[in-house]
Design an enzyme around this catalytic site. Sequence first.
Site, PDB file in Angstrom:
ATOM      1  N   HIS A 213     -45.427 -75.640 -41.112  1.00  0.00           N
ATOM      2  CA  HIS A 213     -44.810 -74.635 -42.319  1.00  0.00           C
ATOM      3  C   HIS A 213     -45.396 -73.588 -42.942  1.00  0.00           C
ATOM      4  CE1 HIS A 213     -42.549 -78.640 -41.311  1.00  0.00           C
ATOM      5  NE2 HIS A 213     -43.711 -79.223 -42.216  1.00  0.00           N
TER       6      HIS A 213
ATOM      7  N   LEU B  92     -43.877 -86.636 -37.359  1.00  0.00           N
ATOM      8  CA  LEU B  92     -43.115 -88.178 -37.380  1.00  0.00           C
ATOM      9  C   LEU B  92     -41.577 -87.850 -38.040  1.00  0.00           C
ATOM     10  CD1 LEU B  92     -46.031 -88.685 -38.369  1.00  0.00           C
ATOM     11  CD2 LEU B  92     -45.691 -90.112 -36.631  1.00  0.00           C
ATOM     12  N   SER B  93     -41.280 -86.963 -39.001  1.00  0.00           N
ATOM     13  CA  SER B  93     -40.049 -86.714 -39.585  1.00  0.00           C
ATOM     14  C   SER B  93     -39.226 -85.949 -38.880  1.00  0.00           C
ATOM     15  CB  SER B  93     -40.709 -86.884 -40.498  1.00  0.00           C
ATOM     16  OG  SER B  93     -40.882 -85.578 -41.575  1.00  0.00           O
TER      17      SER B  93
ATOM     18  N   ARG C 208     -39.487 -76.661 -45.538  1.00  0.00           N
ATOM     19  CA  ARG C 208     -40.353 -77.901 -44.114  1.00  0.00           C
ATOM     20  C   ARG C 208     -39.467 -77.394 -42.662  1.00  0.00           C
ATOM     21  NH1 ARG C 208     -44.272 -81.704 -46.097  1.00  0.00           N
ATOM     22  NH2 ARG C 208     -43.521 -82.473 -48.473  1.00  0.00           N
TER      23      ARG C 208
ATOM     24  N   ARG D 256     -49.249 -93.750 -46.372  1.00  0.00           N
ATOM     25  CA  ARG D 256     -49.072 -92.317 -46.853  1.00  0.00           C
ATOM     26  C   ARG D 256     -47.388 -92.468 -46.726  1.00  0.00           C
ATOM     27  NH1 ARG D 256     -48.430 -87.014 -43.898  1.00  0.00           N
ATOM     28  NH2 ARG D 256     -47.793 -85.997 -45.744  1.00  0.00           N
TER      29      ARG D 256
ATOM     30  N   ARG E 267     -35.195 -81.808 -43.393  1.00  0.00           N
ATOM     31  CA  ARG E 267     -36.203 -81.757 -44.941  1.00  0.00           C
ATOM     32  C   ARG E 267     -36.000 -81.005 -46.416  1.00  0.00           C
ATOM     33  NH1 ARG E 267     -41.426 -84.874 -43.857  1.00  0.00           N
ATOM     34  NH2 ARG E 267     -41.438 -85.058 -45.953  1.00  0.00           N
TER      35      ARG E 267
ATOM     36  N   ASP F 114     -51.745 -67.301 -35.321  1.00  0.00           N
ATOM     37  CA  ASP F 114     -51.857 -66.371 -34.282  1.00  0.00           C
ATOM     38  C   ASP F 114     -53.428 -67.440 -33.533  1.00  0.00           C
ATOM     39  OD1 ASP F 114     -51.544 -64.324 -35.889  1.00  0.00           O
ATOM     40  OD2 ASP F 114     -53.422 -64.116 -37.521  1.00  0.00           O
TER      41      ASP F 114
HETATM   42  C1  DQA Z   1     -45.057 -83.939 -40.574  1.00  0.00           C
HETATM   43  C2  DQA Z   1     -44.177 -82.921 -41.674  1.00  0.00           C
HETATM   44  C3  DQA Z   1     -44.230 -82.330 -42.398  1.00  0.00           C
HETATM   45  O1  DQA Z   1     -43.775 -81.583 -43.245  1.00  0.00           O
HETATM   46  C4  DQA Z   1     -45.288 -83.084 -42.923  1.00  0.00           C
HETATM   47  O2  DQA Z   1     -46.566 -82.159 -43.971  1.00  0.00           O
HETATM   48  C5  DQA Z   1     -46.358 -84.125 -43.138  1.00  0.00           C
HETATM   49  C6  DQA Z   1     -45.503 -85.117 -41.297  1.00  0.00           C
HETATM   50  C7  DQA Z   1     -44.122 -85.346 -39.966  1.00  0.00           C
HETATM   51  O3  DQA Z   1     -44.824 -85.257 -38.536  1.00  0.00           O
HETATM   52  O4  DQA Z   1     -43.228 -85.427 -39.854  1.00  0.00           O
HETATM   53  O5  DQA Z   1     -47.812 -83.759 -43.220  1.00  0.00           O
HETATM   54  O6  DQA Z   1     -45.284 -83.065 -39.915  1.00  0.00           O
END
Ligand code: DQA
Length: 153
Positions: A80, A101-102, A111, A17, A107, A87
């Site tokens: 997000h 990870l990102s 996000r 991905r 971004r 909750d």
């Molecule tokens: C993520 C960041 C999210 O915005 C995204 O929807 C993901 C991966 C990350 O690990 O960078 O699916 O959680």
Amino acid sequence: MIIAVLNGPNLNLLGVREPERYGTVTLAEIERRVRARAAPLGVAIEPWLQSNHEGVLVEAVQALRGAADGALINAAAYSHTSLALRDAVLAVQVPFVEVHLSNVFAREEQRRHSQLADLAMGVIAGFGADSYLLGLEALVAGLGRLRVSESAS
Ligand code: DQA
């Protein structure tokens, strides 16, 4: 010490991905690395879970009560959007570190907000697969600090 690791939607596709964004390491390899780092710290990873379904993640958070000392949570896109996960986290009061990870803060606007971040001990984002290892170490250190302050009071 028992630490749960909860992974949200599409993280099962890591490796294929958007590799330019998320890297080429699979979730299974991240699990292997986290378990390898956890063992010498005396930490058992239980459960390691990935789900594409919000309700399954909500139930996994609910199950943390009394079962885990802390959690690493990468709720992926649900980070997000999911008030239900927020909750659940509020209900169980288990200390957790949010990982991505990102670098979600660099971004798109949607996000940059997390439903969980203000409830977390802290957030680690932007280091690829290493975010999980850094998150694990931060969580273990944070739980240690909590224990010290609880035994002093
Ligand atoms: C993520 C960041 C999210 O915005 C995204 O929807 C993901 C991966 C990350 O690990 O960078 O699916 O959680």
